[in-house]
Design a protein around this motif. Structure first.
Motif, PDB file in Angstrom:
ATOM      1  N   ASP A  25      25.310  32.660  39.579  1.00  0.00           N
ATOM      2  CA  ASP A  25      26.373  33.245  38.744  1.00  0.00           C
ATOM      3  C   ASP A  25      27.104  32.148  37.970  1.00  0.00           C
ATOM      4  O   ASP A  25      27.352  32.283  36.780  1.00  0.00           O
ATOM      5  CB  ASP A  25      27.398  33.996  39.608  1.00  0.00           C
ATOM      6  N   PHE A  26      27.450  31.066  38.661  1.00  0.00           N
ATOM      7  CA  PHE A  26      28.149  29.946  38.005  1.00  0.00           C
ATOM      8  C   PHE A  26      27.293  29.356  36.885  1.00  0.00           C
ATOM      9  O   PHE A  26      27.813  28.967  35.840  1.00  0.00           O
ATOM     10  CB  PHE A  26      28.530  28.862  39.020  1.00  0.00           C
ATOM     11  N   CYS A  27      25.968  29.266  37.119  1.00  0.00           N
ATOM     12  CA  CYS A  27      25.082  28.736  36.081  1.00  0.00           C
ATOM     13  C   CYS A  27      25.090  29.647  34.854  1.00  0.00           C
ATOM     14  O   CYS A  27      25.080  29.181  33.719  1.00  0.00           O
ATOM     15  CB  CYS A  27      23.642  28.638  36.589  1.00  0.00           C
ATOM     16  N   LYS A  28      25.096  30.962  35.094  1.00  0.00           N
ATOM     17  CA  LYS A  28      25.049  31.944  34.004  1.00  0.00           C
ATOM     18  C   LYS A  28      26.369  31.968  33.243  1.00  0.00           C
ATOM     19  O   LYS A  28      26.410  31.883  32.031  1.00  0.00           O
ATOM     20  CB  LYS A  28      24.775  33.339  34.578  1.00  0.00           C
ATOM     21  N   ALA A  33      31.443  34.464  37.343  1.00  0.00           N
ATOM     22  CA  ALA A  33      31.370  34.083  38.759  1.00  0.00           C
ATOM     23  C   ALA A  33      32.756  34.146  39.400  1.00  0.00           C
ATOM     24  O   ALA A  33      32.915  34.678  40.510  1.00  0.00           O
ATOM     25  CB  ALA A  33      30.784  32.671  38.891  1.00  0.00           C
ATOM     26  N   MET A  34      33.761  33.647  38.701  1.00  0.00           N
ATOM     27  CA  MET A  34      35.131  33.656  39.232  1.00  0.00           C
ATOM     28  C   MET A  34      35.672  35.079  39.345  1.00  0.00           C
ATOM     29  O   MET A  34      36.374  35.411  40.304  1.00  0.00           O
ATOM     30  CB  MET A  34      36.050  32.795  38.354  1.00  0.00           C
ATOM     31  N   ALA A  35      35.346  35.938  38.358  1.00  0.00           N
ATOM     32  CA  ALA A  35      35.795  37.336  38.403  1.00  0.00           C
ATOM     33  C   ALA A  35      35.188  38.055  39.604  1.00  0.00           C
ATOM     34  O   ALA A  35      35.840  38.859  40.260  1.00  0.00           O
ATOM     35  CB  ALA A  35      35.422  38.044  37.104  1.00  0.00           C
ATOM     36  N   LYS A  36      33.919  37.737  39.896  1.00  0.00           N
ATOM     37  CA  LYS A  36      33.266  38.340  41.070  1.00  0.00           C
ATOM     38  C   LYS A  36      33.961  37.884  42.351  1.00  0.00           C
ATOM     39  O   LYS A  36      34.178  38.671  43.261  1.00  0.00           O
ATOM     40  CB  LYS A  36      31.791  37.930  41.117  1.00  0.00           C
ATOM     41  N   ILE A  37      34.301  36.600  42.425  1.00  0.00           N
ATOM     42  CA  ILE A  37      34.964  36.060  43.616  1.00  0.00           C
ATOM     43  C   ILE A  37      36.340  36.718  43.799  1.00  0.00           C
ATOM     44  O   ILE A  37      36.726  37.066  44.907  1.00  0.00           O
ATOM     45  CB  ILE A  37      35.086  34.517  43.522  1.00  0.00           C
ATOM     46  N   ARG A  38      37.064  36.920  42.700  1.00  0.00           N
ATOM     47  CA  ARG A  38      38.379  37.581  42.781  1.00  0.00           C
ATOM     48  C   ARG A  38      38.253  39.062  43.104  1.00  0.00           C
ATOM     49  O   ARG A  38      39.211  39.711  43.479  1.00  0.00           O
ATOM     50  CB  ARG A  38      39.117  37.464  41.435  1.00  0.00           C
ATOM     51  N   GLU A 218      39.529  23.220  37.465  1.00  0.00           N
ATOM     52  CA  GLU A 218      39.014  23.226  36.087  1.00  0.00           C
ATOM     53  C   GLU A 218      38.995  24.674  35.592  1.00  0.00           C
ATOM     54  O   GLU A 218      38.749  25.585  36.378  1.00  0.00           O
ATOM     55  CB  GLU A 218      37.574  22.682  36.050  1.00  0.00           C
ATOM     56  N   GLU A 219      39.218  24.868  34.287  1.00  0.00           N
ATOM     57  CA  GLU A 219      39.152  26.206  33.703  1.00  0.00           C
ATOM     58  C   GLU A 219      37.700  26.676  33.611  1.00  0.00           C
ATOM     59  O   GLU A 219      36.834  25.913  33.158  1.00  0.00           O
ATOM     60  CB  GLU A 219      39.744  26.185  32.281  1.00  0.00           C
ATOM     61  N   PRO A 220      37.402  27.909  34.010  1.00  0.00           N
ATOM     62  CA  PRO A 220      36.022  28.401  33.874  1.00  0.00           C
ATOM     63  C   PRO A 220      35.634  28.601  32.410  1.00  0.00           C
ATOM     64  O   PRO A 220      36.473  28.966  31.588  1.00  0.00           O
ATOM     65  CB  PRO A 220      36.046  29.749  34.599  1.00  0.00           C
ATOM     66  N   ARG A 221      34.375  28.323  32.075  1.00  0.00           N
ATOM     67  CA  ARG A 221      33.877  28.558  30.719  1.00  0.00           C
ATOM     68  C   ARG A 221      33.390  30.005  30.615  1.00  0.00           C
ATOM     69  O   ARG A 221      32.787  30.526  31.546  1.00  0.00           O
ATOM     70  CB  ARG A 221      32.689  27.630  30.427  1.00  0.00           C
TER      71      ARG A 221
END
Ligand code: ZN
Length: 246
Positions: A25-28, A33-38, A218-221
């Motif tokens: 997810d992070f690679c994509k 990825a962060m939204a899924k974790i939240r 770090e801010e997610p891209r």
């Protein structure tokens, strides 16, 4: 945190641990990825994915129980068995007749391991684990070519490293693959050591950035094109001609 079948996919577990799917997810898309974790975003399951899920459940030995608990997954409103289930049933019946396929899938099912790797805690769940012999993961795919597209070398690299970190030694990694073609094709693919090593180095290279993003340092891209990015985007003024290129 100690993980069980009930907590493995929980929000807490996804916060505490990296996994192969979270890494991918992070690679994509880091924002997705962060939204899924939240817990703000969930990937919708497509009908095509359901066939694989059903076959997974059969190998786990939970298919009949789930069929009783969630009949709407299995049956249409008119009471007929869904087409995806009939396909899954055909796949199961076919591979069941193959001794070698069943042997590779005959290890300990859904074994959970947790370990430290590249500065982060990881979790993994193996489809079939035979101590001292091998790790096998079941893949229900459109066709054999799509195996490479899904980058299962990354999964193999992490699983082999994880089992080694947990004291099981460096085991060979296999994909027990079966296709959803009209007549299912199936074989056992070994992901060789050089391929696993290359994939593991790739994971190692990406982890410092992903650890920092997950920790909020770090801010997610935003990738700008995935389902999550589409769900939070704002309209832009664009030039029609860009649609005519390529
Ligand atoms: Zn995105």
């Amino acid at each position: 945190m100690k993980l069980s079948d009930d907590t493995y996919y929980s929000k807490e577990a996804n916060k505490a641990f990296f996994s192969v799917s979270q890494y991918k997810d992070f690679c994509k898309c880091e924002a997705m990825a962060m939204a899924k974790i939240r817990g703000d975003f969930e990937q919708k399951q497509t009908k095509a994915m359901l066939i694989g899920t059903l076959v997974d459940w059969w190998f786990e030995g939970t298919l009949d129980k789930l069929r009783g608990e969630s009949p709407n997954i299995f049956y249409c409103r008119n009471g007929a068995l869904r087409a995806e289930f009939r396909k899954a049933d055909e796949i199961i019946k076919r591979v069941q007749r193959d001794g070698r396929f069943m042997q590779y899938m005959g290890g300990e099912k859904q074994k959970i391991l947790t370990f430290e790797m590249f500065g982060a805690p990881w979790k993994m769940k193996m489809d079939s684990f035979v101590e001292d012999i091998c790790i096998t993961d079941l893949k229900v795919v459109q066709n054999f070519k799509s195996l490479a597209f899904w980058r299962y070398d990354i999964q193999g690299a992490v699983y082999v490293e994880g089992a080694d970190a947990c004291g099981y030694g460096y085991l060979p990694f296999y994909l027990a693959a079966v296709t959803k073609e009209a007549v299912p094709n199936f074989d056992i693919f070994q992901v060789d050591r050089p391929t696993l090593d290359t994939a593991l180095r790739e994971v190692e290279g990406n982890m410092p950035r992903f650890i920092a993003v997950k920790a909020g340092l770090e801010e997610p891209r935003y990738c700008g094109v995935c389902d999550y990015c589409k769900s939070v985007k704002k309209a832009r003024i664009r030039n029609y001609s860009e649609l005519l290129e390529g």
